[in-house]
Design an enzyme around this catalytic site. Structure first.
Site, PDB file in Angstrom:
ATOM      1  CG  ASN A  91     -40.977  10.580  29.751  1.00  0.00           C
ATOM      2  OD1 ASN A  91     -41.937  11.217  30.367  1.00  0.00           O
ATOM      3  ND2 ASN A  91     -40.976   9.223  29.449  1.00  0.00           N
ATOM      4  CB  CYS A 105     -43.003   7.086  27.202  1.00  0.00           C
ATOM      5  SG  CYS A 105     -43.629   6.026  28.509  1.00  0.00           S
ATOM      6  CG  HIS A 146     -40.242   3.115  27.844  1.00  0.00           C
ATOM      7  ND1 HIS A 146     -40.351   4.591  28.147  1.00  0.00           N
ATOM      8  CD2 HIS A 146     -39.460   3.113  26.628  1.00  0.00           C
ATOM      9  CE1 HIS A 146     -39.766   5.181  27.269  1.00  0.00           C
ATOM     10  NE2 HIS A 146     -39.177   4.546  26.284  1.00  0.00           N
ATOM     11  CG  ASP A 172     -36.965   5.021  23.463  1.00  0.00           C
ATOM     12  OD1 ASP A 172     -37.869   5.459  24.371  1.00  0.00           O
ATOM     13  OD2 ASP A 172     -36.226   3.950  24.047  1.00  0.00           O
TER      14      ASP A 172
END
Length: 1067
Positions: free
Chosen positions: A166, A171, A416, A433
């Site tokens: 990131n 994200c 997020h 993630d």
């Protein structure tokens, strides 16, 4: 307290959750000290609630969750918990105060919570309901999560996949890239795209590199190369965008770049479907259709329980009848059906869920967290193909299986993104993630992403048994389905031959370079760097990048050597590299002088040349230099050894100036005797310059350039020492010429020009983000010089009609106040902001219709005129002489607007925070009262007010809605005459007529008497003026409030977050 049985932390599935309720009896007796609850167990751990009933040194209740057995736990213990603490309102549970947080507890932080949980004045107020019969009820909900050692977690080892780093707020992009990467057909097409050499300028090459590293890498991959290819700077990387919009923009870019290649049409083949919009008349034989393509479908979430309900809504038929009949070209107004049906669906179906929408009442974007279900298998042929148009190919089976779920966690002002993907459509799901990839089950990927509310069970059966519900802010935002019949084609195998060999070679070289840098870093303590400037560097820089001093060391390539390398060995290496014999090399220290110039100061001594490079660098640091900087003097070739310097020897540097070409260049150095005269070297200087040997030249000494230029003539008939010329000094020379012969006839004037020249970027004030044109000016230019040059560029006859505004660099926007006529002396002052002390190279300009000095003698007002009929607001710009009154403004405005009657009187008032703030009298002076930056509202005084009785009253009316029990004003307030004894029911009739609100909407409106932001709701039978008491509140603090949420407001792109800007890919 009931809780889950004790378990070992490693055997926890996902989370163990319990609720604990604690009744604090006789809470008033606990004042001045803290108190603990009984111990309760969650997830195999012992917990308790810690409360300070009178505050932990604050005027608030303080409350924490505490690890009960913290003192007896082993060294290094930790446990992670998401928990909420609440004070229950015993009169109305909806008003309970609850706060939530996540924390990892350890020996240093064994309790965690809220020092200022709620004000003590509210807690102990008997009417509020938080303490009843001296009893306070506390609730704690604790979810203990299994602690994963993500510090040492290896995504590749655990899952076979790697994540993406990131960059700050990317994200959203990472989740989309992982989704596209795991569509093998898409990945193969990207690999087959033709590319250019550098990834930073080529989106296909950057995307190929990224996909290759995702496929073969062992660690998380950076996306910086890709975002550079988009043309993004670091600011874009910290700006969160909408993933749906990025998907569309990226696919459009790739589609365009695939044209004319072997993979042309891939985007269409994968993602393009078609639907048919139709309008069909009921009473006549007429039907209008239009075919349109789509790459994704935006489905409503609000009001829909699942994907099928959204599709039902998508194809729902709208009746065009009554006042909304269809105007057909052939048959005129007709009752008709309007709708949409699908002609075909794509192999890869992308569904964008409309989780964000615009709330008209509050004038903000809101997130829809409602529960919304989506199936593992989606059948779009259901109910005999009700979603399909008559021309659809019914032989194609539109049965889809879920491939990926993109999730947004958070609210409208930030959050997020991550993705759940099953790359091979097997039963195994993975969560991507950012850098971390984990294995997940079906429940986590589907059900937990439906959104809605979640209930936590009670652990105290005897107390409040109402289930606790809390909103889940993590929910699905985008779904990707793959058609079953296309599964083998889309989820295809990739061969190594699909990857270009040039790409593999380039990436292997990058990896080797990275390893070398890693090795260099590991060995950095053994090495040091230094810089050496040669005459070659001086000649390359002076007159091009540099005019003052001799060299910019920032542009000299550093030399990296072992710290313990003898400097004599460095000389040997220089001899091999540049062909300069060791005996011809003399190195000089380079240092800063007191006048802030940088010059060679003295040669290295024989002892210093015997040092190692590391020792020399240490010596440089002791001389207040941040790095070792040297100058290499090359001694004449006929010297076999370096002659030892005497005290009379000085090394001087020479620059040659050509006033005709306005050029300056470096021509070399000379080792001279300080006792000699400049006239002695004139023939030599003429020879170097290529002049006649007897050319009349003049010499100047370049002394300093900051803060002002100091370049003085040299007296050629006295010695260098008497001219105070020493080692490292710079002499500039030129042919002698008359002062009026050239624009910059001598070195001094040329230096002044270079020192003060400034390229200024001018921007039209109406378009503050883009440069319009640039001009080279002098920092010494006066205000008149600047506007004259700008006027010449714009082709204007009158420079006084220009108005300039300064730029604020740190905000990247114009200053609020423009530059007054001749108020700033020089351009340098225009570009310098005193607070903060920043220099800019941008100015904004406006072209006025009258000269600026004349305009500055006037008052400029922005007036919002409220027309009596229709109910519209028109804006006018009005100019009046300073000292004018509002009566003058009224006279001027009457000539510009259309009044309902010629003798209409006008009222002037100011609005602040959507409330009437002040009414102006016609006799008041404008410049002494009105803030010019706030629009002035003007309206006709209705005829009805002239017939007002002595007990009738003119009241202020405001629009408002309630947000968390607080009043939020919006819209434009207005005056309204209320008659003595008039009931609300009669007032409502007049209000509805004023705004022309339909009955159905008006039924939802509520009316209230509002004083000090507190509404007191009225009934139809209430006599409204009985609430307005002159002696209690000031005129500005009481009003008639209209509570409703249907004021018309226009808003673009209603599915974009309020904090986002449009996505742009520039390359």
């Amino acid at each position: 307290c009931e809780s889950m049985p004790a378990v070992d932390n490693e055997s926890l599935p996902d989370a163990s959750t319990s609720r604990f309720t604690w009744k604090i009896e006789s809470i008033s007796k606990h004042s001045g000290r803290k108190t603990h609850s009984d111990i309760f167990v969650v997830g195999g751990y012992s917990w308790r609630v810690l409360v300070f009933p009178t505050g932990n040194n604050v005027n608030h209740l303080s409350m924490y969750l505490d690890v009960a057995d913290a003192k007896s736990l082993p060294i290094g213990w930790s446990r992670s918990a998401q928990f909420s603490l609440a004070v229950i309102n015993q009169l109305d549970s909806k008003h309970s105060v609850r706060k939530e947080v996540t924390h990892t507890f350890n020996s240093r932080e064994s309790d965690w919570g809220f020092t200022s949980f709620m004000p003590l004045i509210d807690l102990y107020d008997p009417s509020k309901g938080y303490i009843v019969n001296d009893q306070c009820i506390i609730e704690a909900e604790v979810a203990v999560r299994k602690i994963v050692d993500y510090w040492n977690y290896d995504s590749k080892k655990e899952t076979g996949y790697v994540g993406l780093k990131n960059q700050g707020a990317t994200c959203y992009m990472n989740s989309l890239l992982q989704t596209l990467y795991h569509i093998p057909y898409f990945r193969k097409a990207v690999y087959h795209m033709p590319t250019v050499d550098t990834p930073s300028g080529s989106i296909p090459l950057a995307l190929q590199s990224l996909f290759y590293r995702l496929q073969h890498g062992d660690n998380s991959i950076s996306t910086k190369e890709l975002t550079k290819s988009f043309g993004w700077d670091s600011y874009e990387s910290f700006m969160q965008h909408d993933v749906q919009e990025l998907n569309r923009v990226l696919c459009e870019k790739l589609e365009d770049k695939m044209k004319g290649t072997i993979v042309e049409g891939t985007i269409q083949k994968l993602f393009e479907g078609h639907h048919m919009n139709y309008i069909e008349c009921i009473g006549v034989d007429y039907k209008s259709t239009r075919k349109e393509s789509f790459y994704d479908l935006a489905l409503d979430v609000k009001g829909c329980s699942d994907v099928y309900a959204s599709f039902d809504k998508y194809v729902a038929v709208e009746m065009l009848d009554g006042d909304n009949k269809y105007q057909s070209e052939k048959y005129g107004l007709q009752d008709a059906k309007k709708g949409m049906l699908f002609i075909d669906f794509p192999p890869v179906l992308q569904l964008q869920l409309k989780r964000f929408e615009y709330d008209h009442a509050r004038d903000i974007m809101v997130k829809i967290n409602d529960r919304y279900e989506f199936p593992l298998q989606l059948d779009l042929d259901r109910d005999d193909g009700k979603y399909l148009s008559p021309e659809a190919d019914r032989s194609v089976r539109n049965l889809y299986t879920l491939h990926s779920v993109l999730v947004h966690s958070g609210g409208v002002s930030g959050g997020h993104y991550y993705a759940f993907i099953r790359p091979t459509l097997s039963n195994q799901w993975y969560k991507f993630d950012d850098e971390r990839v984990t294995k997940e089950d079906l429940k986590r990927a589907l059900e937990e992403q439906y959104g809605g509310e979640e209930e936590l069970p009670h652990t105290n059966p005897g107390l409040n048994m109402n289930p606790l519900k809390f909103t889940k802010y993590s929910n699905a935002y985008m779904l990707v389905y793959i058609r079953e019949s296309d599964k083998e084609k889309i989820v295809c195998d990739l061969e190594e031959t699909d990857i270009n060999e040039d790409l593999k070679t380039r990436l292997r070289k990058e990896d080797e370079d990275k390893e070398n840098k890693k090795k260099e870093k590991a060995e950095a303590h053994m090495f040091t760097t230094f810089k050496v400037a040669r005459d070659h560097d001086l000649a390359a820089q002076i007159g091009r990048d540099l005019f003052f001093d001799l060299v910019d060391y920032e542009k000299i390539h550093p030399i990296r050597v072992l710290k313990d390398m003898p400097f004599n060995q460095v000389k040997e290496e220089f001899s091999k590299e540049f062909g300069i014999p060791v005996h011809s090399q003399r190195f000089w220290w380079w240092s800063k002088r007191q006048n802030n110039t940088y010059r060679p100061t003295r040669p290295l001594t024989q002892q210093e040349e015997s040092y190692t490079v590391g020792q020399l660098k240490d010596a440089a640091i002791r001389m207040n230099s941040s790095e070792l900087r040297l100058y290499l003097e090359v001694v004449q070739e006929n010297h076999l050894t370096l002659a030892s310097r005497t005290k009379d020897d000085i090394l001087l540097f020479f620059k040659l100036y050509d006033p005709e070409k306005e050029e300056l260049r470096y021509v070399g150095n000379l080792l001279l005797k300080a006792s000699s005269k400049p006239s002695d070297i004139v023939p030599k200087l003429n020879e170097i310059a290529g002049f006649q040997h007897d050319e009349d030249i003049e010499l100047y000494e370049e002394i300093k350039f900051e803060p002002n230029i100091m370049c003085e003539p040299v007296d050629c008939d006295v010695s260098f020492s008497l001219n105070q010329i020493a080692d490292g000094d710079i002499l500039c020379y030129q042919k002698r010429c008359s002062l009026d012969q050239h624009r910059h006839p001598n070195v001094s004037s040329f230096f002044e020009y270079v020192h003060n020249r400034q390229v200024v970027h001018f921007r039209l004030l109406e378009k503050p983000k883009q440069d319009d044109f640039s001009l080279e000016l002098s920092k010494r230019s006066t205000y008149d010089d600047v506007v004259e040059k700008v006027a010449q560029h714009l082709g204007m006859d009158d420079p006084s009609k220009l108005r300039l505004t300064q730029h604020i660099p740190h905000l990247q926007q114009p200053k609020h106040q423009y530059i007054k006529y001749r108020s700033i002396d020089h351009l340098s002052d225009m570009l310098l902001l005193r607070n903060p002390n920043q220099m800019s190279d941008i100015l904004y300009y406006e072209i006025l219709d009258i000269p600026l000095p004349e305009l500055q003698g006037l008052i400029t007002l922005r007036v919002a005129f409220h027309q009596a009929t229709p109910n519209e607001v028109l804006f006018h710009i009005i100019r009046l002489p300073k000292g004018s009154t509002y009566s003058d403004l009224i006279d001027d405005l009457k000539s510009k607007v259309q009044l309902s009657r010629s003798d209409a009187e006008l009222r002037l008032f100011q609005v602040n925070n959507n409330k009437i703030w002040k009414v102006y009298l016609p006799t008041e002076k404008i410049d002494a009262v009105h803030d010019p930056n706030v629009p002035l509202h003007v309206e006709e005084i209705p005829e009805v007010e002239k017939s007002a009785g002595p007990r009738d009253r003119l009241v202020h009316v405001v629009h408002f809605f309630k947000d968390n029990q607080h009043i939020q004003y919006y819209g434009v307030p207005f005056f309204f005459l209320i008659r003595e004894g008039e009931a609300l029911s009669d007032i409502k009739v007049r209000i509805q007529k004023k705004f022309e609100v339909p009955d159905e909407q008006f039924l939802k409106w509520k009316f209230a008497y509002v004083a000090y932001n507190r509404p007191d709701y009225l009934q139809d039978s209430d006599i409204v003026l009985s609430r307005f008491q002159k002696n209690i509140y000031g005129p500005w603090e009481q009003s008639l409030g209209l509570e409703h949420s249907d004021m018309p407001t226009k808003r673009a792109n209603q599915n974009r977050h309020s904090f986002e800007k449009p996505v742009k890919i520039y390359n």
